[in-house]
Design a protein around this motif. Structure first.
Motif, short mmCIF file in Angstrom:
data_model
loop_
_atom_site.label_atom_id
_atom_site.label_comp_id
_atom_site.label_asym_id
_atom_site.label_seq_id
_atom_site.Cartn_x
_atom_site.Cartn_y
_atom_site.Cartn_z
N TYR A 58 0.84 -1.20 0.00
CA TYR A 58 0.00 0.00 0.00
C TYR A 58 0.88 1.26 0.00
N VAL A 59 1.87 1.28 0.87
CA VAL A 59 2.77 2.45 0.96
C VAL A 59 3.55 2.60 -0.35
N GLU A 60 4.04 1.50 -0.90
CA GLU A 60 4.79 1.57 -2.17
C GLU A 60 3.92 2.12 -3.29
N SER A 61 2.64 1.71 -3.31
CA SER A 61 1.71 2.23 -4.33
C SER A 61 1.49 3.73 -4.15
N LEU A 62 1.35 4.15 -2.90
CA LEU A 62 1.19 5.58 -2.63
C LEU A 62 2.39 6.38 -3.13
N LEU A 63 3.57 5.87 -2.85
CA LEU A 63 4.79 6.57 -3.24
C LEU A 63 4.97 6.58 -4.76
N LYS A 64 4.54 5.51 -5.43
CA LYS A 64 4.61 5.50 -6.90
C LYS A 64 3.73 6.60 -7.49
N ILE A 65 2.50 6.69 -6.97
CA ILE A 65 1.55 7.67 -7.50
C ILE A 65 2.00 9.09 -7.17
N SER A 66 2.53 9.28 -5.94
CA SER A 66 2.94 10.64 -5.50
C SER A 66 4.36 10.97 -5.90
N LYS A 67 5.04 10.03 -6.63
CA LYS A 67 6.43 10.22 -7.06
C LYS A 67 7.35 10.51 -5.89
N GLY A 68 7.12 9.79 -4.78
CA GLY A 68 8.00 9.88 -3.63
C GLY A 68 7.71 11.04 -2.69
N TYR B 22 9.47 -0.63 6.94
CA TYR B 22 9.75 -1.53 5.82
C TYR B 22 10.99 -1.11 5.02
N ASN B 23 11.76 -0.19 5.60
CA ASN B 23 13.04 0.21 4.99
C ASN B 23 12.88 0.60 3.52
N ILE B 24 11.90 1.46 3.26
CA ILE B 24 11.60 1.90 1.89
C ILE B 24 12.37 3.19 1.60
N ASN B 25 13.03 3.24 0.46
CA ASN B 25 13.78 4.42 0.05
C ASN B 25 12.89 5.28 -0.86
N THR B 26 12.45 6.43 -0.35
CA THR B 26 11.53 7.29 -1.12
C THR B 26 12.19 7.85 -2.38
N GLU B 27 13.53 7.92 -2.39
CA GLU B 27 14.23 8.47 -3.57
C GLU B 27 13.97 7.61 -4.81
N ASN B 28 13.74 6.31 -4.58
CA ASN B 28 13.52 5.40 -5.72
C ASN B 28 12.22 5.69 -6.47
N TYR B 29 11.34 6.48 -5.84
CA TYR B 29 10.02 6.70 -6.44
C TYR B 29 9.87 8.10 -7.05
N LYS B 30 10.96 8.87 -7.03
CA LYS B 30 10.84 10.25 -7.51
C LYS B 30 10.91 10.34 -9.02
N ASN B 31 11.36 9.25 -9.68
CA ASN B 31 11.34 9.20 -11.15
C ASN B 31 10.65 7.93 -11.57
N ASN B 32 9.39 8.02 -11.91
CA ASN B 32 8.65 6.82 -12.31
C ASN B 32 9.19 6.26 -13.61
N LEU B 33 9.36 4.93 -13.66
CA LEU B 33 9.83 4.28 -14.87
C LEU B 33 8.68 3.62 -15.60
N THR B 34 8.79 3.60 -16.88
CA THR B 34 7.69 3.03 -17.69
C THR B 34 7.82 1.52 -17.75
N THR B 35 6.72 0.89 -18.14
CA THR B 35 6.71 -0.56 -18.28
C THR B 35 7.71 -1.00 -19.34
N SER B 36 8.36 -2.15 -19.09
CA SER B 36 9.35 -2.65 -20.05
C SER B 36 9.19 -4.14 -20.27
N LEU B 37 9.42 -4.54 -21.48
CA LEU B 37 9.44 -5.96 -21.81
C LEU B 37 10.80 -6.21 -22.46
N TYR B 38 11.61 -7.08 -21.83
CA TYR B 38 12.94 -7.32 -22.38
C TYR B 38 12.96 -8.67 -23.07
#
Length: 458
Positions: free
Chosen positions: A409-419, A442-458
């Motif tokens: 839930y927190v990770e989803s919030l941070l993704k939407i709010s970009k950290g 949960y030792n979450i790093n908010t910096e990781n969510y400040k630049n949202n990355l797009t979906t990727s298929l490798y």
């Protein structure tokens, strides 16, 4: 084709001198031998592109020597030297595998043409074998798929390191796809046209692993009737992938360290080293730093292989990829089995999201394959995926489920709010302090969510 290695075997010093002089003037690298023993010693230490063998040696039969060479080094073309009176024997040699024969005396043009054609044939054979192996890779290769942020970061790492020659360490639980990551690095590198050789160090008995990796010379031990190339030699110019490197013995770790430092190997029983041009990628399902601290893994080797570490998350930590992966596997199996299945029921997806997947992606793939085989319906249900035996494992304790929900839930919030924690707390209608408390828990790093990355298929 300058710089090709050619072995010349003749018991006449004057013939050897003439051939050596002519071939060096063509730009080839020449090794000479006056008998079979000298030839076999050379073959055990140097990778040759061609052998020229005199049909009549003083104490040996040239055809028998040729057959010995071809039995151990099938990819080396052999040109036979013969006198006018032995043409029938030379033809027999060609039936037994010789590429061609030259009648003495021969001129420079004849010698050059035969060698050039033999080397062209060898190169073409190698290219055909490589294309076949590439086709096999394409047919069996499972694309690395990921929406998950940590997988996105791994894709970025691959794109940065693929074009370099640095050593890579891949960490992850069994079934997370470590070999696929290694293949992705290789296929996107400048070595992609050369071999990718993979081996599981933990699956080979310790007594045989050195022989498997470095090869051996004839007579190295009782059953070594012929010389054998090791995996490092087979991977020359390409990439070697060593899975479960933590299982190697201290003695072998010393030898692996030498390979990384000196870029050379020594076959079992040989006194001479062979240079190899190989990129090394290793993998482990345990923390090698802890193994170093415990004294089970050499510290100097750890620092040699730990140049660029890649950490693959287990499937339970990338739940947002489960439906994507399951659909990918389902589509592939439906094509193979010629079945028309539309997808998964919402209950099946929910059950997959609740399950812990101890076997990771490999387990997911196996369950989807089983479901596609067994179902007669157009939609896969939970019962198709999970048998009664493992249903008990699909639910966690209330405490585990609550903690998982909080984290996701927190990770989803941070993704939407970009950290942005303030925006996240407003969306959740909670105090900022409550959100910060969960972030810390949960030792979450908010910096990781400040630049949202797009979906990727490798």
């Amino acid at each position: 084709m300058a710089n090709e290695n050619i072995l010349v075997i003749d018991d006449d010093p004057s013939i050897l001198e003439v051939i050596q002089m002519r071939l060096r003037s063509f730009g080839y690298r020449i090794t000479i031998a006056m008998n079979g023993n000298e030839a076999k010693r050379a073959l055990s230490t140097i990778s040759f592109n061609l052998a020229i063998v005199d049909l009549r040696l003083a104490d040996e039969n040239g055809i028998e020597l040729m057959e010995e060479i071809l039995s151990s080094y099938q990819k080396i073309p052999v040109i036979i030297l013969t006198a006018h009176g032995s043409i029938e024997t030379a033809v027999e040699a060609m039936r037994k595998g010789a590429y061609s024969y030259l009648t003495k005396p021969f001129n420079n043009e004849e010698l050059s043409l035969h060698i050039k054609n033999a080397l062209e044939k060898q190169k073409l054979t190698k290219e055909i074998e490589h294309l076949k192996s590439q086709l096999g890779d394409q047919q069996s290769f499972r694309h690395i798929i990921g929406n998950n942020k940590r997988m996105q970061e791994i894709f970025e790492q691959i794109s940065k390191i693929a074009k370099t020659n640095c050593t890579v360490s891949i960490y992850g639980e069994s079934g997370t796809g470590k070999e696929l990551i290694a293949k992705a690095i290789h296929h996107n590198s400048n070595r992609s046209k050369n071999p990718f050789i993979a081996t599981n160090c933990g699956a080979i008995p310790e007594s045989l692993l050195e022989n498997e990796l470095f090869g051996h010379i004839r007579g190295a031990y009782t059953d070594a009737h012929e010389s054998k190339e090791g995996l490092f030699t087979q991977a020359d110019g390409g990439t070697i992938f060593l899975d479960e490197i933590s299982t190697t013995s201290p003695a072998l770790q010393v030898k692996l360290l030498r390979v990384l430092q000196e870029r050379e190997i020594k076959p079992v029983g040989s006194t001479k080293s062979i240079k190899v041009n190989v990129r090394v990628i290793v993998a482990s399902n345990i923390d090698l730093q802890k193994a170093v601290n415990n004294g089970t893994f050499r510290e100097d080797l750890f620092y040699r292989i730990h140049v660029v570490p890649i950490y693959i998350p287990p499937l339970r930590e990338r739940k947002d990829d489960i439906a994507l992966l399951a659909t990918y596997f389902m589509t592939g199996f439906c094509k193979i089995l010629k079945k028309d299945i539309k997808g998964f029921t919402p209950a099946a997806i929910q059950r997959m999201l609740l399950y812990d997947w101890p076997g990771n992606i490999r387990e997911l793939q196996n369950k989807v394959e089983h479901a596609v085989i067994m179902t007669n319906k157009t939609m896969i249900t939970p019962e198709d995926l999970f048998t009664d035996v493992n249903l008990k494992n699909t639910f966690n304790s209330y405490k585990d489920a609550k903690e998982r929900f909080e984290r996701e839930y927190v990770e989803s919030l941070l993704k939407i709010s970009k950290g942005n924690v303030t925006s996240a707390s407003k969306m959740a209608k909670r105090y900022r302090a409550d959100i910060y408390k969960l972030i810390k828990k949960y030792n979450i790093n908010t910096e990781n969510y400040k630049n949202n990355l797009t979906t990727s298929l490798y």
